[in-house]
Design a protein around this motif. Structure first.
Motif, PDB file in Angstrom:
ATOM      1  N   GLN A  46       0.862  -1.182   0.000  1.00 41.74           N
ATOM      2  CA  GLN A  46       0.000   0.000   0.000  1.00 41.74           C
ATOM      3  C   GLN A  46       0.895   1.229   0.000  1.00 41.74           C
ATOM      4  OE1 GLN A  46      -3.413  -0.288   2.428  1.00 41.74           O
ATOM      5  NE2 GLN A  46      -4.079   1.797   2.009  1.00 41.74           N
ATOM      6  N   PHE A  47       0.886   1.935  -1.119  1.00 44.27           N
ATOM      7  CA  PHE A  47       1.767   3.080  -1.338  1.00 44.27           C
ATOM      8  C   PHE A  47       1.302   4.298  -0.548  1.00 44.27           C
ATOM      9  CE2 PHE A  47       3.049   6.742  -4.019  1.00 44.27           C
ATOM     10  CZ  PHE A  47       4.412   6.602  -3.885  1.00 44.27           C
ATOM     11  N   ASP A  48       0.025   4.561  -0.548  1.00 45.82           N
ATOM     12  CA  ASP A  48      -0.580   5.603   0.272  1.00 45.82           C
ATOM     13  C   ASP A  48      -2.000   5.159   0.573  1.00 45.82           C
ATOM     14  OD1 ASP A  48      -2.207   6.274  -1.926  1.00 45.82           O
ATOM     15  OD2 ASP A  48      -0.982   7.974  -2.502  1.00 45.82           O
ATOM     16  N   ARG A  49      -2.846   6.055   1.054  1.00 46.50           N
ATOM     17  CA  ARG A  49      -4.181   5.603   1.454  1.00 46.50           C
ATOM     18  C   ARG A  49      -5.061   5.195   0.279  1.00 46.50           C
ATOM     19  NH1 ARG A  49      -7.766  10.539   3.667  1.00 46.50           N
ATOM     20  NH2 ARG A  49      -8.578  11.114   1.639  1.00 46.50           N
ATOM     21  N   ASN A  50      -4.687   5.558  -0.950  1.00 48.09           N
ATOM     22  CA  ASN A  50      -5.504   5.227  -2.115  1.00 48.09           C
ATOM     23  C   ASN A  50      -4.888   4.209  -3.067  1.00 48.09           C
ATOM     24  OD1 ASN A  50      -6.190   8.448  -1.621  1.00 48.09           O
ATOM     25  ND2 ASN A  50      -7.951   7.146  -2.032  1.00 48.09           N
ATOM     26  N   TRP A  51      -3.579   4.027  -3.054  1.00 53.02           N
ATOM     27  CA  TRP A  51      -2.937   3.195  -4.070  1.00 53.02           C
ATOM     28  C   TRP A  51      -2.249   1.975  -3.462  1.00 53.02           C
ATOM     29  CZ3 TRP A  51      -3.921   3.593  -9.037  1.00 53.02           C
ATOM     30  CH2 TRP A  51      -4.411   4.797  -9.527  1.00 53.02           C
ATOM     31  N   VAL A  52      -2.508   0.825  -4.066  1.00 48.94           N
ATOM     32  CA  VAL A  52      -1.875  -0.428  -3.697  1.00 48.94           C
ATOM     33  C   VAL A  52      -1.264  -1.016  -4.961  1.00 48.94           C
ATOM     34  CG1 VAL A  52      -2.233  -2.768  -2.814  1.00 48.94           C
ATOM     35  CG2 VAL A  52      -3.591  -0.865  -1.901  1.00 48.94           C
ATOM     36  N   PHE A  53       0.025  -1.340  -4.919  1.00 47.19           N
ATOM     37  CA  PHE A  53       0.682  -2.001  -6.042  1.00 47.19           C
ATOM     38  C   PHE A  53       0.730  -3.491  -5.736  1.00 47.19           C
ATOM     39  CE2 PHE A  53       2.421   2.323  -6.021  1.00 47.19           C
ATOM     40  CZ  PHE A  53       1.932   2.731  -7.250  1.00 47.19           C
TER      41      PHE A  53
END
Length: 166
Positions: A46-53
């Motif tokens: 989870q890169f930030d609260r909105n993006w997951v790689f």
């Protein structure tokens, strides 16, 4: 097929108000039954609260690989996902892109469920819907079991594995 995908999307939307998002930084692996396959390994961050790689590799033919991202909608457990896929069958390889929508919801304090629907352009294009249940032994360690129904003459998938969350 479109009806089943539509029903999955309606289900995801209907449970969104009661669910809470969980961190999606983990590595998991285990048994994967998809054609002649036998293992999978998947990792996400989870890169930030909105993006997951996320990326996964599984044994199908010689190997299958998917890599992409999820976009988590603010204050909502619904996510959009997309990425690239590649299936290697020795002399026959096929690559494509996939798009989908899903949700994660708590069932109890230790159990959560994930539902999603997606479309992959590889292998002459196929739609799928999936469900997975995760049992959390503690904050970091969990067991997963899931099933994915695939369309257009693509084998259905069954997975059972372990997850370590960071």
């Amino acid at each position: 097929m479109k009806t089943l995908i539509g029903l999955t999307a309606v289900l995801a939307l209907s449970i969104a108000a009661t669910a809470q998002a969980e961190d999606r930084t983990y590595v998991s692996g285990g048994y994967n039954d998809f054609g002649d396959s036998n293992f999978y390994i998947k990792a996400s961050s989870q890169f930030d609260r909105n993006w997951v790689f996320e990326a996964e590799a599984f044994d199908i033919g010689d190997v299958g690989i998917r890599a992409g991202a999820q976009y988590l909608i603010d204050n909502n457990p619904i996510f959009l996902k997309g990425g690239v896929s590649h299936y290697d069958f020795g002399l026959d390889d096929d690559s494509g892109v996939y798009l989908g929508v899903g949700t994660v919801m708590p069932v109890t304090g230790q159990v959560s469920a994930m539902f999603d629907a997606s479309y992959d352009t590889a292998l002459d294009g196929y739609a799928s819907v999936g469900a997975k249940v995760r049992y959390n032994f503690d904050r970091n360690f969990a067991a997963d079991v899931g099933f994915r129904g695939n369309f257009n003459d693509i084998d259905n998938e069954f997975r059972i594995g372990l997850t370590y969350k960071f």
